[in-house]
Each structure stands twice: as C-alpha cells, then as structure tokens.
Design a protein around this motif. Structure first.
Motif, PDB file in Angstrom:
ATOM      1  N   ALA A  26       2.300  24.091   7.482  1.00 33.29           N
ATOM      2  CA  ALA A  26       1.978  24.871   6.293  1.00 33.29           C
ATOM      3  C   ALA A  26       1.286  26.173   6.663  1.00 33.29           C
ATOM      4  N   ALA A  27       0.320  26.090   7.569  1.00 29.67           N
ATOM      5  CA  ALA A  27      -0.434  27.279   7.976  1.00 29.67           C
ATOM      6  C   ALA A  27       0.479  28.336   8.588  1.00 29.67           C
ATOM      7  N   HIS A  28       1.374  27.914   9.477  1.00 32.47           N
ATOM      8  CA  HIS A  28       2.248  28.881  10.139  1.00 32.47           C
ATOM      9  C   HIS A  28       3.311  29.421   9.186  1.00 32.47           C
ATOM     10  N   CYS A  29       3.675  28.645   8.184  1.00 30.70           N
ATOM     11  CA  CYS A  29       4.634  29.147   7.198  1.00 30.70           C
ATOM     12  C   CYS A  29       4.039  30.327   6.431  1.00 30.70           C
ATOM     13  N   VAL A  30       2.830  30.137   5.883  1.00 32.77           N
ATOM     14  CA  VAL A  30       2.249  31.220   5.078  1.00 32.77           C
ATOM     15  C   VAL A  30       1.879  32.412   5.957  1.00 32.77           C
ATOM     16  N   HIS A  31       1.435  32.147   7.178  1.00 30.77           N
ATOM     17  CA  HIS A  31       1.089  33.239   8.089  1.00 30.77           C
ATOM     18  C   HIS A  31       2.323  34.070   8.427  1.00 30.77           C
ATOM     19  N   SER A  32       3.428  33.383   8.732  1.00 35.92           N
ATOM     20  CA  SER A  32       4.656  34.098   9.089  1.00 35.92           C
ATOM     21  C   SER A  32       5.231  34.859   7.903  1.00 35.92           C
ATOM     22  N   LEU A  33       5.052  34.329   6.696  1.00 38.68           N
ATOM     23  CA  LEU A  33       5.501  35.064   5.516  1.00 38.68           C
ATOM     24  C   LEU A  33       4.768  36.397   5.389  1.00 38.68           C
ATOM     25  N   ARG A  34       3.443  36.337   5.457  1.00 34.56           N
ATOM     26  CA  ARG A  34       2.680  37.580   5.323  1.00 34.56           C
ATOM     27  C   ARG A  34       2.937  38.526   6.499  1.00 34.56           C
ATOM     28  N   GLU A  35       3.001  38.004   7.689  1.00 37.32           N
ATOM     29  CA  GLU A  35       3.280  38.855   8.859  1.00 37.32           C
ATOM     30  C   GLU A  35       4.679  39.450   8.774  1.00 37.32           C
ATOM     31  N   GLY A  36       5.577  38.772   8.077  1.00 36.95           N
ATOM     32  CA  GLY A  36       6.947  39.262   7.946  1.00 36.95           C
ATOM     33  C   GLY A  36       7.141  40.231   6.795  1.00 36.95           C
ATOM     34  N   GLY A  37       6.049  40.584   6.107  1.00 40.41           N
ATOM     35  CA  GLY A  37       6.154  41.567   5.041  1.00 40.41           C
ATOM     36  C   GLY A  37       6.359  40.997   3.657  1.00 40.41           C
ATOM     37  N   TYR A  38       6.148  39.732   3.471  1.00 39.18           N
ATOM     38  CA  TYR A  38       6.313  39.089   2.163  1.00 39.18           C
ATOM     39  C   TYR A  38       5.159  39.490   1.249  1.00 39.18           C
ATOM     40  N   THR A  39       5.458  40.100   0.117  1.00 37.90           N
ATOM     41  CA  THR A  39       4.409  40.618  -0.773  1.00 37.90           C
ATOM     42  C   THR A  39       4.237  39.802  -2.044  1.00 37.90           C
ATOM     43  N   GLU A  48      -6.823  17.909   1.353  1.00 39.12           N
ATOM     44  CA  GLU A  48      -8.092  17.812   2.071  1.00 39.12           C
ATOM     45  C   GLU A  48      -8.964  19.026   1.758  1.00 39.12           C
ATOM     46  N   ASN A  49     -10.269  18.845   1.883  1.00 36.71           N
ATOM     47  CA  ASN A  49     -11.212  19.959   1.693  1.00 36.71           C
ATOM     48  C   ASN A  49     -11.431  20.704   3.000  1.00 36.71           C
ATOM     49  N   GLU A  50     -10.370  20.924   3.727  1.00 37.25           N
ATOM     50  CA  GLU A  50     -10.438  21.587   5.033  1.00 37.25           C
ATOM     51  C   GLU A  50      -9.433  22.718   5.077  1.00 37.25           C
ATOM     52  N   VAL A  51      -9.841  23.838   5.695  1.00 34.59           N
ATOM     53  CA  VAL A  51      -8.882  24.897   5.983  1.00 34.59           C
ATOM     54  C   VAL A  51      -7.794  24.298   6.880  1.00 34.59           C
ATOM     55  N   PRO A  52      -6.512  24.600   6.651  1.00 35.02           N
ATOM     56  CA  PRO A  52      -5.445  24.002   7.455  1.00 35.02           C
ATOM     57  C   PRO A  52      -5.745  24.025   8.945  1.00 35.02           C
ATOM     58  N   TYR A  53      -5.475  22.893   9.595  1.00 33.74           N
ATOM     59  CA  TYR A  53      -5.862  22.726  10.991  1.00 33.74           C
ATOM     60  C   TYR A  53      -4.789  21.966  11.758  1.00 33.74           C
ATOM     61  N   LEU A  72     -10.075  24.137  15.521  1.00 39.67           N
ATOM     62  CA  LEU A  72      -8.779  23.530  15.235  1.00 39.67           C
ATOM     63  C   LEU A  72      -7.973  24.353  14.240  1.00 39.67           C
ATOM     64  N   GLU A  73      -8.607  25.354  13.625  1.00 35.80           N
ATOM     65  CA  GLU A  73      -7.938  26.162  12.614  1.00 35.80           C
ATOM     66  C   GLU A  73      -7.118  27.269  13.283  1.00 35.80           C
ATOM     67  N   PRO A  74      -5.798  27.281  13.110  1.00 36.87           N
ATOM     68  CA  PRO A  74      -5.009  28.372  13.692  1.00 36.87           C
ATOM     69  C   PRO A  74      -5.346  29.722  13.073  1.00 36.87           C
ATOM     70  N   ARG A 306      14.096  13.793  12.748  1.00 35.59           N
ATOM     71  CA  ARG A 306      12.745  13.994  12.241  1.00 35.59           C
ATOM     72  C   ARG A 306      11.792  13.911  13.424  1.00 35.59           C
ATOM     73  N   VAL A 307      10.981  14.932  13.622  1.00 36.88           N
ATOM     74  CA  VAL A 307      10.124  15.050  14.797  1.00 36.88           C
ATOM     75  C   VAL A 307       8.673  15.195  14.356  1.00 36.88           C
ATOM     76  N   GLU A 308       7.791  14.345  14.886  1.00 38.77           N
ATOM     77  CA  GLU A 308       6.370  14.375  14.513  1.00 38.77           C
ATOM     78  C   GLU A 308       5.543  14.966  15.658  1.00 38.77           C
ATOM     79  N   HIS A 309       5.717  16.238  15.935  1.00 39.35           N
ATOM     80  CA  HIS A 309       4.978  16.833  17.044  1.00 39.35           C
ATOM     81  C   HIS A 309       4.511  18.249  16.718  1.00 39.35           C
ATOM     82  N   TRP A 310       3.485  18.652  17.446  1.00 38.95           N
ATOM     83  CA  TRP A 310       2.781  19.929  17.289  1.00 38.95           C
ATOM     84  C   TRP A 310       3.721  21.125  17.369  1.00 38.95           C
ATOM     85  N   ASP A 311       4.530  21.179  18.409  1.00 39.33           N
ATOM     86  CA  ASP A 311       5.417  22.316  18.623  1.00 39.33           C
ATOM     87  C   ASP A 311       6.410  22.455  17.479  1.00 39.33           C
TER      88      ASP A 311
END
Length: 417
Positions: A26-39, A48-53, A72-74, A306-311
């Motif tokens: 989720a974190a990398h999706c929203v980050h890549s959207l904004r970095e890609g010029g999504y307005t 969870e009550n935690e910043v995505p980690y 742990l927060e990207p 279906r892959v359950e890994h970090w990468d």
C-alpha cells in the motif's frame, strides 16, 4: 514528488484512488502514484494505528532490538501530509459497493473512488487444517503478523523464559533464532521432518535444522500438536502425543490466510487470493489487488501465483501505480525472498518445483554455498547462503540450460555463467 505533480491541486469532489491496507504494498503504491505525477485525491485506509510499515523485521531486527518502530516505515508520516495523501489510521473498511464505486468505513462516511486498490494482506492461521486449535486464545499464546504482535512478544524475550513455537516455517524459525539469541529456551514443534520443507525442500531444511540445534533450539520434528492448555503449576502446556511441553509463552506460526473477505463480498473473482491479471486488475477493472492477497498472472512464468514476500509487495505496489497511471508495465519478475537466522543469511530467486533436481555448489557444512534447482536441465531457481553480491547473477541464470558439473565447479565464476 516532482514539482509538476504539486502545481495543480485536485478539484473539489474529484474522485481518485483509494487504497485499503497499511503494509508495504500500500505504501509503495501511493508513493509511486505521487512520484509519477498523479494529482487526483489519494486516500489510504489502514486498520492499524500505525503509519504503513514493512513486516520482515518483526521477526528479526525489531524483535531483537536492533531496529526501532519508526525505522520500519518506508515513508514517514510527514511524507503523506506533505504530498496530500489522506492517511486514515485505525479505520476499518467494512464493504465495497462496486456499483456506486464507494468504500464503506466504520464510523465515517463512505469514500468514493475512481480506482480502488485492495492491499489487505494476510492474517495468521489459528489452529489446524479444518478447525481452530484448542487453547489458541489463552493468555500467553501469540501470533506474529503486526507491529503490535511483535511488541508483545518482544516483552517476553527474557533470558531463561521458555518459548514453544508451533510451526517451522519462515516466521517460526526466524523467531526461534531471535528468541534464542536473547537467551530464551526455545522448542520448535512441527509435524514435518525438517523445517521449511514445503518452501525450500529437505536439503536446505536439514541445514537450517542443524543450525538451530547447534544454537540450542530444541526441535520436535515429526510431532503433531493436539492443543494448548493452562496448568496452575506449569503455566502453559503444549499437548502432543508424546507428552506435554511446558512453556511460559507460545507462538502459533502455522501459516497465514489472505484477508479476502472484502473482495468476496464485493463479488470479485477469488481463488487462492484475489484473482488479477498481469496488470493487477481484478474481475472489476476499477479494482486492483496487490501484495499477499493477489493471485496475479506472471507473464514470465506463464501462470497465476500468490506470493507472500517483501520484494513482491514493493514491486506490486509500484506496478499498481503504473497501471493506474496508464503505463505499459506488467507482472514479469521472478519471486525473491531472504532470511536471516543466527549467522545464516540467505537470498532466493526463482520458482522451484517440489520435484526439481537439487544441485549444491560449495560446502554446506562450512555454511557458504549456493543451491540450484533444475527441471529437465533448466535452472528454475537458485539460492545463495552466506555468499553475497551474487543474487543478480543467479537471477540471470534462471531459465538457462547449464550442465550440473558446470554449476558445481566453484572455479567457474557465477558472473560468466
């Protein structure tokens, strides 16, 4: 984010992208959207009550005290505010109305979307194959899927305490190593004859078993667990056919289940996870699924997986953003994962089959080696153990027909192969 992406704010009431989930994908999706010029508007909904980690350190560095929670927060909390991402923490997505294109939330008004990304991850499997394990909800019995879980287990890592781990997969064996390093008495119980057998086969599994035994982990392989009970004198006891095993605390590490409920209720196609194409679009073209829950079609391997890994979480988060941005990218990379246990560090890349031939390069007893898996002479996967800066070379060897003798000969440089 580029300056151009910030010059024109989204119009009042404009629909944009809603992401459900608070993990790495989720974190990398929203980050890549904004970095890609999504307005357009972006809303990220996390229960969870935690910043995505990221979660791999929960069983390793964080549990050992070598990393703090913020590490742990990207992307830090400030980044979401600075880039106008509506970060809603501690909020539960209750349902998806595909006709109205809206997500119903607990305690607040529904959120409309143009594109919806489901990144709800997995939860721990509680109990056996068909039923919950007796005693799984007793005080002192833990699972490990969240930062809060890791914090609770970390408090128990006191030298001399007794930990029983039920399950010998990645999380179980990594926690065993972390707990043993802290001086905890650790017993691992599994019905398998060696740990990690399903994921990695018996050769590497036996090596991991020897490593843990050498570091004082008590291993009860080939042993089933019938339940967990509380004893006034012994504390917790893990019940097995060969007798009870006393414990001060217990970790259930017997697998994970995708959080597919929202997708099922919304009428999306679901198999082992939410079924998506090579662009991560589901049976509803306005809804994507990423990370642990996505059963995605891999164009390189020619099948869904279906892959359950970090990468994979990072890459699929970025790919979902690319799909929303209209870029011509697809799910074409090979699975990759890693582990750290005691003095063992490992990286794996590829797609091994249970019946693939195993070729070992180097000396397993010395703890530095490479394992290749071959199918009809073609390399399907490779793993480097305590040998570094070679994984990219191993990745480039996947799909090639290389003689066994050539692979085994350590005189042959991996780069040239």
């Amino acid at each position: 984010m580029s300056e151009s992406a910030m010059t024109e704010p989204a119009a009042q009431g404009e629909l944009g992208t809603v992401v459900i989930g608070g993990g790495l994908a989720a974190a990398h999706c929203v980050h890549s959207l904004r970095e890609g010029g999504y307005t357009k508007p972006i809303t990220l909904i996390a229960s969870e009550n935690e910043v995505p980690y990221e979660r791999p350190p929960l069983s390793k560095e964080f549990l050992q005290g070598n990393k703090q929670a913020q590490e742990l927060e990207p992307f830090a909390a400030d980044w979401y505010a600075d880039t106008d991402v509506d970060l809603r923490l501690g909020v539960t997505a209750e349902s998806i109305d595909t006709a109205a294109k809206a997500v119903s939330l607990g305690g607040s008004a529904p959120v409309g979307y143009e594109n919806l990304v489901i990144a709800t991850g997995c939860r721990s499997r509680l109990g056996g194959r068909n039923a919950n394990m007796a005693g799984w909800d007793l005080p002192g019995v833990y699972t490990l899927r969240s930062l809060e879980d890791s914090k609770k287990i970390k408090e128990q890592l006191v030298s001399g305490k007794r930990l029983v781990i039920i399950g010998a997969g990645w999380i179980g064996m990594e926690v065993a190593a972390s707990a043993r390093t802290a001086g905890v008495e650790v017993t691992v119980i599994t019905p398998d004859q060696v740990p990690l057998a399903t994921a990695m086969g018996t050769e590497f599994g036996a090596h991991v078993a020897q490593l843990h035994i050498a570091n004082g982990v008590q291993c009860r392989f080939g042993t089933a667990v019938s339940g967990i009970a509380s004893d006034p004198e012994k504390g917790l006891v893990v019940q097995t056919p060969t007798g009870d095993i006393p414990a001060d605390f217990v970790l259930l590490a017997i697998g994970a289940v995708p959080n597919n409920e929202l997708a099922v209720a919304a009428g999306l196609e679901v198999g082992t996870g939410v079924v998506v194409d090579e662009y991560l679009r589901s049976s509803d073209s306005n809804i994507l699924a990423i990370g642990d829950i996505a059963e995605a079609y891999n164009t390189t391997l020619g099948r869904a997986m279906r892959v359950e890994h970090w990468d994979n979480a990072i890459r699929q988060g970025k790919l979902a953003a690319a799909t929303i941005l209209g870029r011509d990218e697809s799910y074409d990379w090979l699975p990759y994962f890693f582990t750290d246990q005691f003095d063992l560090g490992m990286e794996y890349v590829g797609d091994r089959g249970a019946d693939d031939d195993v070729v070992v390069r180097g000396d397993m007893a010395a703890g530095e080696f490479v394992i290749f898996w071959l199918r009809q002479g073609v390399v399907t996967a490779a793993m480097n153990v305590n040998i570094w800066d070679v994984n990219d070379h191993l990745r480039s060897m996947i799909g090639k027909n290389i003689p066994v003798s050539t692979l085994q000969d350590t005189g042959n440089d991996l780069m040239t192969l």
